[in-house]
Write an enzyme that holds these catalytic residues in place. Structure first.
Site, PDB file in Angstrom:
ATOM      1  N   LYS A  52      -5.240  13.880 -47.521  1.00  0.00           N
ATOM      2  CA  LYS A  52      -4.444  14.827 -47.899  1.00  0.00           C
ATOM      3  C   LYS A  52      -4.761  15.102 -49.321  1.00  0.00           C
ATOM      4  O   LYS A  52      -3.807  16.015 -50.203  1.00  0.00           O
ATOM      5  CB  LYS A  52      -3.066  14.429 -47.845  1.00  0.00           C
ATOM      6  CG  LYS A  52      -2.594  14.084 -46.521  1.00  0.00           C
ATOM      7  CD  LYS A  52      -1.069  13.736 -46.316  1.00  0.00           C
ATOM      8  CE  LYS A  52      -0.714  13.268 -44.885  1.00  0.00           C
ATOM      9  NZ  LYS A  52       0.526  13.019 -45.017  1.00  0.00           N
ATOM     10  N   ARG A 258      10.652   9.348 -42.824  1.00  0.00           N
ATOM     11  CA  ARG A 258      10.268  10.466 -42.358  1.00  0.00           C
ATOM     12  C   ARG A 258      11.042  10.429 -40.879  1.00  0.00           C
ATOM     13  O   ARG A 258      10.868   9.330 -40.222  1.00  0.00           O
ATOM     14  CB  ARG A 258       8.828  10.932 -41.993  1.00  0.00           C
ATOM     15  CG  ARG A 258       7.780  11.041 -43.568  1.00  0.00           C
ATOM     16  CD  ARG A 258       8.626  12.289 -44.183  1.00  0.00           C
ATOM     17  NE  ARG A 258       8.355  13.511 -43.699  1.00  0.00           N
ATOM     18  CZ  ARG A 258       7.287  14.068 -43.552  1.00  0.00           C
ATOM     19  NH1 ARG A 258       6.017  13.827 -44.141  1.00  0.00           N
ATOM     20  NH2 ARG A 258       7.170  15.272 -42.866  1.00  0.00           N
TER      21      ARG A 258
END
Length: 269
Positions: A52, A258
């Protein structure tokens, strides 16, 4: 948060548009002014992604960007619009055809200029990236197989596996019938080999399509043509909807900050 395929596409696009020519780098917001001054007017060698992270190399200096949850690049051709809002970094260059290109960065978790040893230090703490050539899948397995932590949490740990986020986590586990609560040490070499190969295929498809599609044609409401948003995933963001395979309601709960999605029948404990 953008997953690895998005960063891979960004790196490729920015290299095509800006590499090999001087780039005017500014920080209209002011929070990257010193860093922008270090690379402003220098020739961009290229941009690459790892997991990322984005790394734009200007000689011995590298602009490192991590988008985090809220960061985003926008861009276009011709003259850039007036700088407004929280604009952390702007690039402007002639572009490959001389017509002019620009890109703006807003809301990143990280935007900084690093030396080569500092870049190497970031890469050293990341797990293998399935989109990189010759990535070592065994390195991730060694971390997973030695851990009592749930595999659903390990897949989100960027020191174990770089570039996988919430969508790929949920969908990969579903495609292989694995409970997200299974401890990592219960994942053997043969299973991980199948998961890794599938993940490489899915992420490469994400690069090609510009979106994540994980369903097989036979499991979609429309078996031909481009999958709709509703047909793109098996469990991700489908809480309470029937599983595409068995009809059981898809469940969700928080794991490592999450929302986790899974089918309790197709992915038994």
């Amino acid at each position: 948060m953008p997953e690895g395929h998005t960063l891979f596409r960004l790196a490729r696009e920015q290299t095509t548009q800006f590499a090999g020519r001087p780039v005017h780098v500014t920080s209209p917001q002011g929070r990257f002014t010193a860093g922008a001054a270090l690379v402003d007017g220098r020739v961009l060698d290229g941009v690459r992604s790892y997991g990322k992270h984005l790394f734009a190399r200007f000689g011995g200096d590298t602009v490192h960007v991590h988008l985090g949850l809220y960061g985003a690049f926008t861009g276009g051709t011709g003259t850039p619009p007036p700088a407004r809002g929280a604009l952390r970094m702007r690039w402007v260059a002639d572009g490959p055809d001389g017509a002019g290109v620009w890109t703006d960065l807003r809301g990143p978790t990280a935007c900084e200029v690093l030396t080569r040893p500092e870049v190497d230090a970031i890469l050293a703490r990341l797990g293998p990236d399935p989109l990189r050539p010759r990535a070592d899948a065994g390195r991730a397995l060694r971390r997973i197989a030695a851990s009592r932590t749930a595999v659903g949490a390990l897949l989100m740990d960027q020191t174990v596996l770089a570039g996988v986020g919430n969508v790929y986590r949920a969908e990969l586990l579903f495609r292989h019938g694995i409970s997200p609560f299974r401890p990592g040490r219960a994942v053997d070499e043969a299973l991980w080999a199948r998961m890794w190969a599938d993940l490489v295929t899915l992420m490469r498809a994400g690069v090609r399509l510009g979106r994540i599609v994980t369903t097989r044609p036979e499991d979609r409401s429309r078996r031909r043509g481009v999958p709709t948003r509703e047909d793109a995933h098996y469990v991700y963001r489908r809480t309470g909807e029937p599983c595409r395979i068995c009809g059981t309601d898809v469940r969700t709960e928080m794991m490592v900050g999450r929302n986790l999605y899974w089918c309790p029948v197709c992915q038994p404990s």
